[in-house]
Scaffold this active site. Sequence first.
Site, PDB file in Angstrom:
ATOM      1  N   GLU A  89      -4.367   1.148   0.873  1.00  0.00           N
ATOM      2  CA  GLU A  89      -6.007   0.560   0.766  1.00  0.00           C
ATOM      3  C   GLU A  89      -6.956   1.305  -0.230  1.00  0.00           C
ATOM      4  O   GLU A  89      -7.744   1.493   1.045  1.00  0.00           O
ATOM      5  CB  GLU A  89      -5.989  -0.332   1.998  1.00  0.00           C
TER       6      GLU A  89
ATOM      7  N   LYS B 295      -3.009  -2.697  -1.065  1.00  0.00           N
ATOM      8  CA  LYS B 295      -4.185  -4.227  -0.177  1.00  0.00           C
ATOM      9  C   LYS B 295      -5.387  -3.685  -0.682  1.00  0.00           C
ATOM     10  O   LYS B 295      -6.369  -2.476  -0.851  1.00  0.00           O
ATOM     11  CB  LYS B 295      -4.467  -3.399   0.783  1.00  0.00           C
TER      12      LYS B 295
END
Length: 299
Positions: A180, A217
Amino acid sequence: MASQAQQAMLDKLKTQTGFIAALDQSGGSTPKALRLYGIEESEYSSDEEMFNLVHEMRTRIITSTPFSGERVLGAILFENTLDREIEGMSSAHYLWQKKRVIPFLKVDKGLAEESNGVQVMKPMPGLDALLAKAVAQNVFGTKMRSVVKLANHQGIKDVVAQQFEVGKQILAAGLVPIIEPEVDIHSPQKAEAEALLKLEILTQLNLLNEGQEVMLKLTLPTEANFYKELVDHPRVLKVVALSGGYSREEANAKLAENQGMIASFSRALTEGVSAQQTQEEFEATLDTAIEDIYQASKA
């Protein structure tokens, strides 16, 4: 060799429609999460009380009728939640065995100070032990967050290199990492930063070995379908989107424009639920949120 449970989780992730609930607010973000839930800081006086209250909030969400594997593919937990129980079962086992929701674990220790327009992750000296604990509880994957604030090539290169370096350690432990590198939605160079980020992620993905799969993400991009190349990449199991400060309505609208991306929302998921609601009101509010996010993830 993947366990039977891990194989079932992988199959679910690859074949079923739905989204991932981010229930992993940690030490620094817990007071804000509780405040949005209607519990003020004056109502608790220690970290222990604070974590008890947030576990009650998460338990209420996870045990509610609308929260099930039919629409929720997975849930990201904070380590404190992994160490606790829900209805007499470990939180991760409850998620999978009772709800058919895939458990993920947040493993980062927060962000370093900003440098070169980014914040890399702080060191994680106890990571191997944490991964072993996750494996023992049939956790499927992990999540770790860095932040990109400016379109600084060196900074973005550092963020992505660190994410993939730790990601390989997670893969070696038998877990699937959610990588992420969040681009700040308020960045004055958001689109430029996304272009550099995509380039660096593709470089790192192409260095992975056959059979190594990661999840990504990412912040919802400025240009619709900008990450389609990542969605279609053979080393990417799933690309999930963070809400990043957008309202649920805004986040869902942007998500629906991006083919193949699904939601992994935190604050946007719990928008509108509160400690003061009756169980009926709470479940009705949560059901609406889950359905809206599910439909946007299907689009």
